[in-house]
Structures are given as C-alpha cells and as structure tokens.
Motif scaffolding. Structure first.
Motif, mmCIF file in Angstrom:
data_model
loop_
_atom_site.group_PDB
_atom_site.id
_atom_site.type_symbol
_atom_site.label_atom_id
_atom_site.label_comp_id
_atom_site.label_asym_id
_atom_site.label_seq_id
_atom_site.Cartn_x
_atom_site.Cartn_y
_atom_site.Cartn_z
ATOM 1 N N PRO A 71 0.803 -1.228 0.000
ATOM 2 C CA PRO A 71 0.000 0.000 0.000
ATOM 3 C C PRO A 71 0.835 1.277 0.000
ATOM 4 N N THR A 72 2.050 1.222 0.518
ATOM 5 C CA THR A 72 2.932 2.385 0.438
ATOM 6 C C THR A 72 3.243 2.702 -1.019
ATOM 7 N N VAL A 73 3.548 1.672 -1.802
ATOM 8 C CA VAL A 73 3.842 1.860 -3.227
ATOM 9 C C VAL A 73 2.599 2.322 -3.964
ATOM 10 N N ALA A 74 1.467 1.678 -3.691
ATOM 11 C CA ALA A 74 0.240 2.022 -4.402
ATOM 12 C C ALA A 74 -0.159 3.474 -4.162
ATOM 13 N N ARG A 75 -0.015 3.948 -2.933
ATOM 14 C CA ARG A 75 -0.355 5.340 -2.634
ATOM 15 C C ARG A 75 0.611 6.326 -3.290
ATOM 16 N N ALA A 76 1.857 5.886 -3.513
ATOM 17 C CA ALA A 76 2.874 6.787 -4.064
ATOM 18 C C ALA A 76 2.643 7.096 -5.541
ATOM 19 N N ILE A 77 1.843 6.303 -6.223
ATOM 20 C CA ILE A 77 1.635 6.513 -7.661
ATOM 21 C C ILE A 77 1.038 7.889 -7.909
ATOM 22 N N ALA A 78 -0.072 8.180 -7.235
ATOM 23 C CA ALA A 78 -0.686 9.497 -7.408
ATOM 24 C C ALA A 78 0.189 10.592 -6.811
ATOM 25 N N ALA A 79 0.837 10.296 -5.690
ATOM 26 C CA ALA A 79 1.667 11.307 -5.032
ATOM 27 C C ALA A 79 2.809 11.764 -5.923
ATOM 28 N N ARG A 80 3.331 10.861 -6.759
ATOM 29 C CA ARG A 80 4.435 11.207 -7.655
ATOM 30 C C ARG A 80 3.984 11.416 -9.089
ATOM 31 N N ASP A 81 2.670 11.571 -9.272
ATOM 32 C CA ASP A 81 2.100 11.857 -10.592
ATOM 33 C C ASP A 81 2.544 10.814 -11.620
ATOM 34 N N THR A 139 15.106 6.759 -10.156
ATOM 35 C CA THR A 139 15.400 7.606 -9.010
ATOM 36 C C THR A 139 14.817 6.994 -7.747
ATOM 37 N N ALA A 140 15.610 6.930 -6.702
ATOM 38 C CA ALA A 140 15.110 6.447 -5.414
ATOM 39 C C ALA A 140 14.293 7.545 -4.743
ATOM 40 N N TRP A 141 13.222 7.134 -4.069
ATOM 41 C CA TRP A 141 12.427 8.087 -3.295
ATOM 42 C C TRP A 141 12.292 7.562 -1.878
ATOM 43 N N ASP A 142 12.901 8.274 -0.944
ATOM 44 C CA ASP A 142 12.885 7.862 0.456
ATOM 45 C C ASP A 142 11.657 8.379 1.202
ATOM 46 N N GLY A 143 10.848 9.186 0.535
ATOM 47 C CA GLY A 143 9.722 9.812 1.232
ATOM 48 C C GLY A 143 8.436 9.020 1.200
ATOM 49 N N GLY A 144 8.422 7.859 0.550
ATOM 50 C CA GLY A 144 7.180 7.109 0.415
ATOM 51 C C GLY A 144 6.607 6.635 1.733
ATOM 52 N N LYS A 145 7.479 6.105 2.597
ATOM 53 C CA LYS A 145 7.004 5.591 3.888
ATOM 54 C C LYS A 145 6.495 6.728 4.766
ATOM 55 N N ALA A 146 7.190 7.863 4.753
ATOM 56 C CA ALA A 146 6.758 8.999 5.568
ATOM 57 C C ALA A 146 5.414 9.541 5.083
ATOM 58 N N ALA A 147 5.238 9.599 3.761
ATOM 59 C CA ALA A 147 3.972 10.080 3.212
ATOM 60 C C ALA A 147 2.825 9.144 3.586
ATOM 61 N N HIS A 148 3.091 7.831 3.532
ATOM 62 C CA HIS A 148 2.073 6.858 3.917
ATOM 63 C C HIS A 148 1.729 7.015 5.396
ATOM 64 N N CYS A 149 2.746 7.162 6.227
ATOM 65 C CA CYS A 149 2.524 7.311 7.663
ATOM 66 C C CYS A 149 1.689 8.555 7.957
#
Length: 462
Positions: A71-81, A139-149
């Motif tokens: 779910p962290t990855v799935a939520r990041a799709i829209a967050a990263r356009d 590109t690595a994105w370290d902010g995915g877990k923080a955004a999910h949290c």
C-alpha cells in the motif's frame, strides 16, 4: 499469466527476471512514469531491477521506493504523478515464491481488462523501445514511507472522531491534546511478520498509542512465522496479548496488504467478524459494502441491523475494489484480511485497516464489537476431480433448474431463506470446494449434504 492477485509463483519457474522485463515493458506503453517497490524477499532484488530496466529502456522514468509495503507503493503513484505502479511481491505466499502486481493511480490493482491487455502486448511482442538517447531515469524516493505514515495518522484522527470527514462517528470537538494523540492510553501489539508493515507501528505511535512490535525485522525467509496471518500462524501474537496488558493485537502478511487482529482478551478475530465490524461502522442506512461470494451470512445480518447491505463479488481484492466504484458502496473487504476504504485508497491497505481498528477499539473494545456479530455454523468440504470445468458446468445447470436465487459470478452460489451454499472450483488444485452456511447447525449440515449430492451426481454423469 495473471491470477486473482497479479502474477505469483515459484521463483525461477513461474516468476523470472525475463517475465519481469516483459511485464514492465508492456506497462510502459501507457505510463511514462512508473513507481516500483518490493517486499523483503531476497529474490526481489533481481526482479525489481528487471522491472526497472524494462521500463527505463522503453523511455519511462522509474521512482524506486525500495523495500516497502504494497500500500505504500500504491499510494505513491498518485503522489508522484505516475501512470502506474509495479510491486514485486508474493504477499502471503511462502518464501520460495515471488510475484508481480500492477497498480493504477487510484490505488486500485489492474482489473481483468487491463491485465488481459498486458498479456496481449507480451504475446504480440509489442515493445515500445525508446531511442538510444531517450531512455528513462531511475530515481530512489525515500519519502514514500513517511507520506504513507502521514496519511495514516490523518485517517486515524478522523476515525477517532477528531475530524468528521472520512469515516467514523464524529464526537464533540476534543481538546488539543486528545486531537494530537487520540489513541493515548491504548496499548497495541503489532506483529509485522518479518514483512514490510512497520509503518503501522509508526502511525499508531504518532497517534499516541503505546506500541510493542513483534517480528519487526524485515526478512523474506519469514523465520518467525508463515507470512499469512491466520489463527494458526498468529499464536505468538495471541500469547503476547494474553501475557501483557495489550488492548489490541495487529498482524500483517509479508507486504502488509492484509491485516488481522486479536482482541484484548487474547482471542483471534475471524475475517468475517472483522468484515462485519468494519462494514457496520463504515456503512450508514441505505449504503452497501462489497464482499466476495464466500462471505458469511453473519456479515449480512450485522449490516442489516444498520439498514445497510452486502453486494457480492468474485473472490479477489481486485474484484472487491472494482465494486467499490459503484454508487453507494462505501467499503470493501475479504475475510482473508484485505480491507478497502475507497475514500482513502482502493488498494488493500493493512496499515490503514490497523489504524482504523485501533480508533474503533479506543472508543469501544474490539471484543465488545465482535459480540454484536452473529456466530453461524459454516461447513466446508472438497471433492477431488480432474474435470473441474466440465463438472462446474453440469453443477450450474442442475442448480439453476432447482433454485431461484442463483449467482454464477464466481462458481455458483445459491441463496436460501435460512442459509446459502457455494460450489467453486479451486484455481490451483484438482478440487471442487463446497461451502454451506445456515443459522442453525443441523440445517448447515443438511445444506452441505444436499450440495454434495448435486456435485457427486454431476461428476457421475461425466
């Protein structure tokens, strides 16, 4: 190629780097930016590299979250356009397996039509290779877990009643301290199962709960317990809750798309009971929840008390998620532990379910909520056969000739005045599965005997 939850199977046999390349190339036809991630299985290192390589060579930019919950990855799709997401995971399967699951920007998994199109592109060799100087980037994105949290904390506050939007019963405006820490005073044990669901513990801590973790070190061999959270595999969590002052126990599978629970009285809660608890809280009068054809009648009766109802789907979280797009469907879930809150995301989000359940438990203990759910006898049986398709066609004909309330969206399900039964072919074994349920134990036995006779007669005629 695709099952009910993407591609999944033994590494080096069903799931290979070559297949990962083909799938990501096919996804890149429509997506110029793709979010990728993987669970903790060591085999995922090569597979996610192959996924990224296939996308990059077709001109897509890749945002790599590394080891992360599905779910962290799935939520990041829209967050990263991004246009799509690809997760390398076998979810609750054993460690020798791995898999690939595809996600849309809404958080919903690729539906049947989208999966069929990916298969067609692979079969036809439709590969949109980019020119030598137009490859994408990784590109690595370290902010995915923080955004999910952060999203989980916001949801927890809403469900705890500090905000009227997004679910739960709003209470009077709390003071600032309660708003910041609505779970203060609640003790929660989180069994991460050596998977990727540690974000649950982070969010619960930020909401004020006292959190203890079990098996929190990610390890794709799943040494502490099998990945799937069941009553049998979660005995350690049950024992921990029994031996401490924990008010609630939470358990995840390997990629944290599933969530199961233990009451403060150290009782493992069945999936049907959790589905009824979530559904009764999410659905108001006249609204519906989506659940698969094998869901207990107890869920229907619990929802009826609220003036709400259940709409049935095929087994598989992708089908439940699809149905949450229908008007008036406000929640979806599977007794296996996949919970979908469409106002948040259409991805089964185990950490979100954990936060919601904690907010509900802070208001009223989970054990008390479970007592509101009827406990009906359910009977299950399997019959071996190598003629599943022929047998199911014959069973369907016989059932339609004898019963009025018949659904064949997944196997054949018959609704009765005092119960129901389901006949469904196994997707992986030479078996036909029989399920029968009634409000009375003797009637459940009678229904199972009737359906067994129908199946045996059909097999005898082949």
């Amino acid at each position: 190629m695709f099952g009910t939850s993407g591609v999944r199977g033994p590494v080096g046999e069903t799931v290979t780097a070559g297949l990962a390349l083909e799938i990501s190339r096919a996804v890149a036809v429509d997506a110029d930016r793709i979010v990728v991630g993987r669970d903790a299985r060591d085999s995922g290192r090569a597979l996610v590299d192959a996924v990224a390589a296939g996308a990059v060579e077709c001109g897509a930019d890749v945002i790599d979250l590394g080891v992360a919950a599905t779910p962290t990855v799935a939520r990041a799709i829209a967050a990263r356009d991004a246009g799509a997401g690809i997760v390398v995971t076998a979810s609750h399967n054993p460690p020798e397996d791995n898999g690939i699951k595809l996600w849309t920007p809404s958080g919903q998994a690729f539906d049947t039509a989208q999966q069929d199109e990916i298969e067609r592109r692979i079969e036809d060799g439709e590969v949109p290779y980019a020119a030598w100087d137009e490859h994408g980037t990784r590109t690595a994105w370290d902010g995915g877990k923080a955004a999910h949290c952060d999203a989980l904390v916001d949801a927890g506050r809403r469900w705890a009643g500090t905000d009227d939007a997004g679910g739960g019963d709003a209470s009077d405006t709390p003071d600032a301290a309660a708003e910041d820490a609505p779970l203060e005073g609640l003790s929660i044990a989180v069994d991460v199962g050596n998977g990727t669901g540690a974000v649950t513990a982070d969010a619960l801590y930020d909401l004020g709960a006292a959190v203890t973790t079990l098996n929190a070190q990610p390890d794709g061999r799943f040494p502490a317990r099998p990945s799937e959270p069941t009553a049998e595999t979660c005995r350690g969590l049950v024992a921990h809750v029994a031996g401490t002052d924990a008010d609630l126990g939470i358990a995840h599978d390997g990629d944290a798309d599933r969530m199961m629970a233990v009451t403060g009285e150290a009782s493992f809660v069945s999936g049907d009971e959790l589905l009824a608890v979530f559904g009764a809280e999410a659905a108001a009068e006249g609204e519906r929840i989506a659940a698969p054809v094998d869901t207990s009648l107890a869920v229907d009766d619990a929802l009826a008390e609220r003036g709400a109802s259940v709409v049935r789907t095929r087994v598989g979280d992708v089908y439940v998620a699809e149905r949450t797009r229908d008007s008036g469907v406000v929640f979806g879930g599977e007794p296996s532990g996949a919970w979908i809150f469409p106002n948040e995301t259409r991805c089964p989000d185990g950490p979100l379910a954990a936060v919601v359940l904690a907010a509900l438990a802070a208001d009223r203990p989970l054990a008390d909520r479970v007592t509101d759910v009827p406990d009906y006898p359910i009977r299950r049986e399997t019959i071996e056969t190598d003629e599943k398709a022929t047998a199911m066609a014959a069973v369907t004909d016989r059932v339609r000739a004898s019963y009025d309330d018949v659904s064949d969206i997944d196997g054949v399900r018959v609704g009765l005045d005092d119960g129901w039964f389901l006949v469904r072919a196994s997707g992986t074994q030479p078996l036909i599965r029989l399920t029968a349920e009634a409000r009375d134990p003797d009637r459940a036995d009678e229904i199972l005997a009737d359906v067994r006779e129908i199946v045996e007669d059909a097999l005898g005629a082949i």
